[in-house]
Design an enzyme around this catalytic site. Structure first.
Site, PDB file in Angstrom:
ATOM      1  N   CYS A  18      10.578  25.065   9.819  1.00  0.00           N
ATOM      2  CA  CYS A  18      11.639  23.940  10.737  1.00  0.00           C
ATOM      3  C   CYS A  18      12.148  25.442  11.080  1.00  0.00           C
ATOM      4  CB  CYS A  18      12.751  23.711   9.605  1.00  0.00           C
ATOM      5  SG  CYS A  18      14.305  23.007  10.454  1.00  0.00           S
TER       6      CYS A  18
ATOM      7  N   CYS B 253      16.501  25.007  11.210  1.00  0.00           N
ATOM      8  CA  CYS B 253      17.059  24.682   9.811  1.00  0.00           C
ATOM      9  C   CYS B 253      16.756  24.568   8.586  1.00  0.00           C
ATOM     10  CB  CYS B 253      18.653  23.551  10.288  1.00  0.00           C
ATOM     11  SG  CYS B 253      17.587  21.904  10.361  1.00  0.00           S
ATOM     12  N   SER B 254      15.761  23.988   7.714  1.00  0.00           N
ATOM     13  CA  SER B 254      15.594  23.709   6.636  1.00  0.00           C
ATOM     14  C   SER B 254      14.422  22.256   6.879  1.00  0.00           C
ATOM     15  CB  SER B 254      16.315  24.545   5.897  1.00  0.00           C
ATOM     16  OG  SER B 254      17.573  24.028   5.416  1.00  0.00           O
ATOM     17  N   CYS B 255      15.410  21.316   7.590  1.00  0.00           N
ATOM     18  CA  CYS B 255      13.873  20.094   6.953  1.00  0.00           C
ATOM     19  C   CYS B 255      12.715  19.836   5.573  1.00  0.00           C
ATOM     20  CB  CYS B 255      14.095  19.219   7.860  1.00  0.00           C
ATOM     21  SG  CYS B 255      15.396  19.271   9.252  1.00  0.00           S
TER      22      CYS B 255
END
Lengths: 207, 247
Positions: free
Chosen positions: A109, A112-114
């Site tokens: 990702c 972000c940090s999906c």
């Protein structure tokens, strides 16, 4: 980057005190209950976690028809297993992709940090690291080598950048010499890293 | 351009961090928990799928708080600051400032109580359980917050179509990875239904429900044939507004 993680105790103690003060004030003001955060943390110990993903992968290894369904309609195939919370937060729309002799998949990702919470729990630090997010899409093979994974030049690398609704995960290749293992024994071999594509599943060591 | 939108492809960063832990300090669990409870009691959840009876949840929190709130905060940071702080440090900064800005907590009382816990790390938290809120938190975690909506516009692209990625104005928040802007790709999947992002991103273009496409990009088309690894394809899920027809 390692030095960036070597914070002195003071920085950690300051953050610890600040978050505790914030939690205390939010409880006092009725934004949180004193049992709210523990309810969140307990969910990730008992309901949502990599233990689910590992069981899904093991099932797919043992049952090629199940694997086909999992790749075709991931939520529906996961629902067959009757785990709770599988369309829950950060897993409302999930898709599985499979590694094979000719393809290696890597999930990332860059914005972000999906991460697919129901089947994998919460993202490890490497996944949230800006260096991984920056380099993973530009030089995935070099990044994988740093994780100890060698991908031959003739194998295709597919990088899945999670930027909308889909949360991706990887069905790694079944290791050699695992024919005698039960579903639970197979699941025990599967790590979160393997299900994001930065690790392979090693052959089981002889008992 | 905003650096946080262009992380993908940035060079000269050195080795990746191989840390496999989710939390590297105990306190990180608490700020993760605060954020997740805020999402679970966000006022927008009466319109989310499933439609939660959020007005009946006993909480003084009357705000919309979603992933978009947290991401917008992180993308709004001065970029060099962004890289100075660890993941959950950024969360703690952003969320505590939000509660101060919105008047839930006074900056002075937060500072004073922080000093208190600094001197007395084991001093207890107030004991004030809230069963109905806890039940909503569990409901939210188990049923999520899907943006799936009925489509209101026709599907513009089909599998196999060549598309170009748009280059919208840099806004506070985007779901378009910067390294894909102006690049050529191929639609590999048209997802059924339409998806509404948590917030409007204004000039960036995420307004209302949109179709989402999975688009593949040859690494050589992004980085250049002599600057990319062989046999590498990058896939990204892109909202309709981020795509343009090839001609």
């Amino acid at each position: 980057m390692a030095a960036l993680f070597g914070y002195d105790d003071d920085r950690e103690a300051a953050s610890a005190a600040k978050v505790r003060a914030l939690e205390a004030l939010l409880i006092k003001k009725g934004v949180l209950g004193s049992d709210s955060i523990d309810a969140v943390l307990s969910h990730f110990e008992t309901v949502a976690g990599p233990f689910n993903g590992a069981r899904i992968v093991a099932r797919a290894w043992l049952d090629s028809e199940y694997k086909r369904r999992l790749l075709q309609d991931t939520p529906k195939a996961i629902a067959e297993l009757n785990f709770p919370g599988m369309d829950g937060a950060e897993g409302e729309h999930m898709k599985a992709v499979a590694n094979s002799e000719s393809v290696h998949n890597l999930v990332i990702c860059t914005l972000c940090s999906c991460y697919p919470w129901p089947v994998l729990g919460l993202p490890p630090y490497w996944y949230k690291d800006p260096v991984f997010r920056a380099r993973g899409v530009r030089e995935p093979r070099a990044v994988l080598r740093e994780f100890g994974v060698q991908i031959s030049a003739d194998k295709e690398v597919k990088v899945w950048d999670s930027s909308a609704q889909i949360r991706w995960f990887v069905i790694p290749e079944r290791p050699a010499h695992s024919e005698h293992l039960t579903e639970a024994q197979l699941a025990a071999l599967v790590t979160p890293e393997a299900m994001m594509g930065v690790a392979l599943v090693p052959a089981p060591t002889a008992a | 351009m905003k650096l946080q939108h262009y992380l993908g492809g940035l060079e000269g960063l050195g080795p990746v961090n191989l840390e496999k832990r989710v939390f590297v300090a105990e306190w990180e669990k608490r700020i993760f928990g605060i954020h997740t409870v805020m999402m679970a009691e966000s006022t927008h959840l009466d319109k989310a799928l499933p439609k939660y009876p959020i007005a009946h949840v006993p909480t003084t929190f009357k705000e919309t708080w979603t992933w978009a709130s947290l991401r917008t905060g992180a993308e709004g940071m001065q970029p060099f600051e962004y890289f100075k702080y660890r993941y959950y440090e950024k969360w703690l900064m952003g969320i505590s400032q939000f509660f101060v800005d919105r008047g839930y907590v006074a900056a002075e009382e937060l500072a004073t109580l922080t000093e208190h816990y600094r001197a007395n790390p084991d001093a207890p938290l107030p004991a004030q359980p809230n069963l109905a809120l806890k039940e909503q938190v569990v409901r939210y975690l188990n049923h999520g917050d899907s943006g799936l909506r009925a489509p209101i516009t026709p599907v513009r692209f089909a599998v196999g179509d060549t598309v170009y990625v748009a280059d919208p104005e840099a806004a506070d928040h985007t779901r378009l990875p910067g390294f894909l802007r102006n690049k050529k790709g191929t639609v590999t999947e048209v997802y059924p239904g339409a998806y509404e992002y948590f917030v409007s991103t204004g000039p960036d273009g995420l307004v209302g429900p949109q179709h989402v496409y999975c688009v593949s990009f040859e690494a050589s088309d992004i980085w250049g044939a002599d600057k990319s690894e062989p046999h590498t394809v990058i896939y990204a899920d892109l909202f309709d507004v981020y795509l343009k027809p090839a001609h």
